[in-house]
Design a protein around this motif. Sequence first.
Motif, short mmCIF file in Angstrom:
data_model
loop_
_atom_site.label_atom_id
_atom_site.label_comp_id
_atom_site.label_asym_id
_atom_site.label_seq_id
_atom_site.Cartn_x
_atom_site.Cartn_y
_atom_site.Cartn_z
N ALA A 1 78.74 -72.48 19.87
CA ALA A 1 78.43 -71.66 18.69
C ALA A 1 76.96 -71.81 18.30
N VAL A 2 76.44 -73.03 18.39
CA VAL A 2 75.02 -73.27 18.04
C VAL A 2 74.12 -72.51 19.01
N LEU A 3 74.49 -72.56 20.29
CA LEU A 3 73.68 -71.91 21.33
C LEU A 3 73.57 -70.42 21.08
N ARG A 4 74.68 -69.81 20.68
CA ARG A 4 74.72 -68.35 20.55
C ARG A 4 74.30 -67.85 19.17
N ALA A 5 74.50 -68.67 18.13
CA ALA A 5 74.27 -68.18 16.76
C ALA A 5 72.80 -67.89 16.49
N PRO A 6 72.49 -66.72 15.95
CA PRO A 6 71.10 -66.41 15.57
C PRO A 6 70.49 -67.48 14.65
N LEU A 7 71.32 -68.10 13.79
CA LEU A 7 70.78 -69.12 12.88
C LEU A 7 70.66 -70.49 13.55
N LYS A 8 71.10 -70.59 14.83
CA LYS A 8 70.93 -71.82 15.64
C LYS A 8 71.52 -73.08 15.00
N LYS A 9 72.66 -72.91 14.35
CA LYS A 9 73.34 -74.08 13.76
C LYS A 9 74.81 -73.74 13.57
N ASN A 10 75.60 -74.78 13.32
CA ASN A 10 77.00 -74.55 12.94
C ASN A 10 77.10 -74.33 11.43
N VAL A 11 78.13 -73.63 11.02
CA VAL A 11 78.31 -73.44 9.57
C VAL A 11 78.62 -74.79 8.92
N THR B 1 85.48 -54.98 -2.33
CA THR B 1 85.77 -55.29 -0.91
C THR B 1 87.23 -55.64 -0.72
N THR B 2 87.91 -54.88 0.14
CA THR B 2 89.28 -55.23 0.53
C THR B 2 89.56 -54.73 1.94
N GLY B 3 90.54 -55.34 2.60
CA GLY B 3 90.88 -54.95 3.97
C GLY B 3 89.79 -55.31 4.95
N GLU B 4 88.99 -56.33 4.63
CA GLU B 4 87.79 -56.63 5.41
C GLU B 4 87.84 -58.03 6.03
N VAL B 5 87.19 -58.17 7.18
CA VAL B 5 86.96 -59.51 7.76
C VAL B 5 85.48 -59.83 7.55
N ILE B 6 85.21 -60.85 6.75
CA ILE B 6 83.83 -61.27 6.49
C ILE B 6 83.53 -62.48 7.38
N TYR B 7 82.50 -62.37 8.20
CA TYR B 7 82.14 -63.48 9.09
C TYR B 7 81.17 -64.44 8.39
N CYS B 8 81.49 -65.72 8.49
CA CYS B 8 80.57 -66.77 8.02
C CYS B 8 80.44 -67.73 9.19
N ASP B 9 79.63 -67.35 10.17
CA ASP B 9 79.55 -68.15 11.42
C ASP B 9 78.11 -68.22 11.95
N CYS B 10 77.16 -68.15 11.02
CA CYS B 10 75.73 -68.19 11.39
C CYS B 10 75.37 -67.06 12.34
N GLY B 11 76.18 -66.00 12.34
CA GLY B 11 75.87 -64.81 13.13
C GLY B 11 76.43 -64.84 14.55
N CYS B 12 77.16 -65.90 14.90
CA CYS B 12 77.65 -66.08 16.27
C CYS B 12 78.41 -64.85 16.79
N HIS B 13 79.24 -64.23 15.94
CA HIS B 13 80.07 -63.09 16.36
C HIS B 13 79.22 -61.88 16.79
N SER B 14 77.96 -61.86 16.31
CA SER B 14 77.14 -60.65 16.52
C SER B 14 76.31 -60.73 17.79
N ALA B 15 76.29 -61.90 18.44
CA ALA B 15 75.41 -62.08 19.60
C ALA B 15 76.21 -62.07 20.90
N TYR B 16 75.74 -61.32 21.87
CA TYR B 16 76.42 -61.24 23.17
C TYR B 16 76.11 -62.49 24.00
N ALA B 17 74.85 -62.91 24.00
CA ALA B 17 74.44 -64.12 24.72
C ALA B 17 73.13 -64.60 24.13
N SER B 18 72.90 -65.91 24.21
CA SER B 18 71.63 -66.44 23.69
C SER B 18 70.56 -66.38 24.78
N ALA B 19 69.30 -66.50 24.36
CA ALA B 19 68.19 -66.52 25.33
C ALA B 19 68.38 -67.70 26.29
#
Length: 224
Positions: free
Chosen positions: A166-176, A196-214
Motif C-alpha cells: 500500500a505504501v509503494l502504490r499510495a500517492p501519499l507514500k504512507k499507510n493510513v 452523501t449517501t450510497g457512497e464508498v469513501i476511500y481513506c487509503d492515502c490514494g492507494c485505490h486510485s493508482a494502477y502502479a507506482s513508479a
Amino acid sequence: MEKRVKPIAEGMNAKVIMSCDVTKENEVEAVFKECAKVYGNLDFVVHAVAFAPKEALMGRFVDTTKEAWDIAMGVSAYSLVTVSKYAEPVMNEGGSILALTYLGSVLSVPSYNVMGVAKAALESSMRFLAVDLGHKGIRVNCLSSGPVKTLASMGISGFSKMLKAAVLRAPLKKNVSLEDVGKAGLYLASDLSSGTTGEVIYCDCGCHSAYASAEEMDILSSAE
Ligand SMILES: NC(=O)c1ccc[n+]([C@@H]2O[C@H](COP(=O)([O-])OP(=O)(O)OC[C@H]3O[C@@H](n4cnc5c(N)ncnc54)[C@H](O)[C@@H]3O)[C@@H](O)[C@H]2O)c1
C-alpha cells in the motif's frame, strides 16, 4: 474479549456494554432496544465487524469452502442488513450508518479471498439500504480504509506485505493512521456529510486510485 473491552468502554463512559453476536438477530435487536432506552434516539451507527475462518484467508480462492463462504458473508455482509433493520426505528432524522470496507471488494488482493467477496456484498447492500432508509433522512455509506494492523487484519496471511504494498502504490507514500480513518469516520457519522449517501469513501492515502507506482514500473523495466 470482555475483560479487555470492558475497561476501554468504561473509560469512555459507555452506558451500554452488552455481548452481541451479529449473526443472532435477537441479540442485535436487544442491543438497539437497550441503546434507545439508555441514550434515546441514535445519531449514528458504525458497523466495524468482519470475520472469515483463517484458512479461507490464505492460499487459493478456488479452495474456499461453502462453510467459510457462508460464515464470511453472514458475519461481514448480511450483518449490515440486520443492524440497519433494528437501527432504523431508533435513529434520528439525518442520522448516519457507516460500514468499514476494503479495496479487496473491487480488486483481487492476495489472500483477501472470500473477504473480498463479502466486502463487495457489504458495499452493494449499503447502496440498497441507502434507498430504503433515505425516506427517513438516514444516510448509509461505506468507509474504505487502507490496511491497518488490528486483531482482524492479522488473520490475513501475508498482511505485513499488504501494508508495504500500500505504501509503494499510495500517492501519499504512507499507510493510513488511525487518526486518518477516525477523521473520515467523523465526516461520515456527522452532518458534515449531510448530502452523501450510497457512497464508498476511500481513506487509503490514494492507494485505490493508482494502477502502479513508479518504483513498480522501475522493477519491471530493470527485469527486462
Ligand atoms: N484493519 C484493516 O486493515 C481494515 C481495512 C479496511 C477495512 N477494515 C474493516 O474494519 C472493520 C473492523 O475491523 P478491524 O480491522 O478494526 O479489526 P477488529 O478485530 O478490531 O474488529 C473486528 C471486530 O469484529 C468483531 N466480530 C467478529 N465476529 C463477530 C460477530 N459474529 N458478532 C459481533 N462482532 C463480531 C470482533 O469482535 C471485532 O471487534 C472490519 O469490517 C474490517 O473488515 C479493516
